[in-house]
Design a protein around this motif. Structure first.
Motif, short mmCIF file in Angstrom:
data_model
loop_
_atom_site.label_atom_id
_atom_site.label_comp_id
_atom_site.label_asym_id
_atom_site.label_seq_id
_atom_site.Cartn_x
_atom_site.Cartn_y
_atom_site.Cartn_z
N PHE A 100 1.10 -1.14 -0.01
CA PHE A 100 -0.03 0.03 0.11
C PHE A 100 0.85 1.30 0.06
O PHE A 100 1.73 1.36 1.00
CB PHE A 100 -0.63 0.06 1.28
N GLY A 101 0.72 2.13 -0.91
CA GLY A 101 1.45 3.31 -0.95
C GLY A 101 1.13 4.35 -0.42
O GLY A 101 0.19 4.22 0.60
N ALA A 102 1.74 5.45 -0.51
CA ALA A 102 1.22 6.80 0.54
C ALA A 102 0.04 7.39 -0.29
O ALA A 102 -0.36 7.15 -1.18
CB ALA A 102 2.46 7.81 0.40
N ALA A 103 -0.78 8.10 0.61
CA ALA A 103 -1.75 8.98 0.25
C ALA A 103 -1.40 9.88 -0.79
O ALA A 103 -0.40 10.49 -0.77
CB ALA A 103 -2.47 9.63 1.33
N GLU A 104 -2.36 9.93 -1.86
CA GLU A 104 -1.99 10.81 -3.02
C GLU A 104 -3.34 11.34 -3.61
O GLU A 104 -4.20 10.46 -3.53
CB GLU A 104 -1.18 10.14 -3.81
N THR A 105 -3.11 12.30 -4.29
CA THR A 105 -4.34 12.93 -5.20
C THR A 105 -3.74 13.38 -6.61
O THR A 105 -2.72 14.01 -6.76
CB THR A 105 -5.35 14.02 -4.58
N ARG A 106 -4.35 13.07 -7.77
CA ARG A 106 -3.97 13.38 -9.23
C ARG A 106 -5.03 13.73 -9.91
O ARG A 106 -6.29 13.47 -9.61
CB ARG A 106 -3.15 12.40 -9.94
N ASP A 107 -4.77 14.34 -10.90
CA ASP A 107 -5.81 15.02 -11.90
C ASP A 107 -6.23 13.80 -12.60
O ASP A 107 -5.28 13.16 -12.97
CB ASP A 107 -5.20 16.13 -12.73
N ALA A 108 -7.36 13.95 -13.33
CA ALA A 108 -7.76 12.57 -14.06
C ALA A 108 -8.83 13.19 -15.09
O ALA A 108 -9.41 14.22 -14.82
CB ALA A 108 -8.46 11.47 -13.23
N ILE A 109 -9.12 12.70 -16.14
CA ILE A 109 -10.19 12.75 -17.01
C ILE A 109 -11.29 11.70 -16.92
O ILE A 109 -10.99 10.60 -17.02
CB ILE A 109 -9.74 13.06 -18.54
N PHE A 110 -12.74 12.48 -16.46
CA PHE A 110 -13.69 11.31 -16.42
C PHE A 110 -14.96 11.95 -17.31
O PHE A 110 -15.27 13.14 -17.15
CB PHE A 110 -14.18 11.14 -15.15
N GLY A 111 -15.61 11.22 -18.28
CA GLY A 111 -16.77 11.61 -18.86
C GLY A 111 -15.98 12.95 -19.89
O GLY A 111 -17.01 13.67 -20.07
#
Length: 132
Positions: A27-38
């Motif tokens: 299990f890695g570290a907590a992280e947030t990234r940009d993504a494309i949905f719909g």
């Protein structure tokens, strides 16, 4: 993604079932990234226990290819393991287990399993994951 295949488990019971993965779950570290949905901007987040969440106005219209591309952008280390809940549009709602394994990643769908509160690697052999 040219094709998408995954194993489907239709009778998973967290009280007495476990999943043995190809590699040792990490299990890695907590992280947030940009993504494309719909076709719209959104974000994907992972917490330190491997649970993924998605946000953005387009997520309701996201394709499985967009979701998987986002998952692959945040789960990058060899053996890193994550889970996310999703209705894949074919099998109804459930929980996906994803493990990065280099050339042959693992993707498992647990049909009808929702509300996962914990994931653990304790209590089994080196490749075991417990979903509660």
């Amino acid at each position: 993604i040219a094709s998408l295949t995954y194993d489907k488990i239709g009778d998973f019971q967290s009280s007495n079932d476990k999943i043995d993965l190809q590699g040792t779950p990490i299990f890695g570290a907590a992280e947030t990234r940009d993504a494309i949905f719909g076709g719209q901007n959104g974000t994907i987040s992972i917490d330190a226990s491997g649970k993924i969440s998605f946000s953005g106005a387009g997520f309701a219209n996201a394709t499985m290819a967009e979701v998987l591309a986002a998952v692959r952008s945040i789960v990058t280390g060899l053996g890193e393991t994550a889970i996310f809940e999703l209705d894949d549009g074919l099998n109804g709602p459930g929980t996906f287990v994803y493990q990065e394994n280099g050339e042959a990643d693992t993707l498992i769908f647990l049909a009808g399993v929702e509300g996962v509160v914990d994931l653990s690697t304790s209590g089994g052999d080196g490749n075991t994951i417990w979903i509660m």
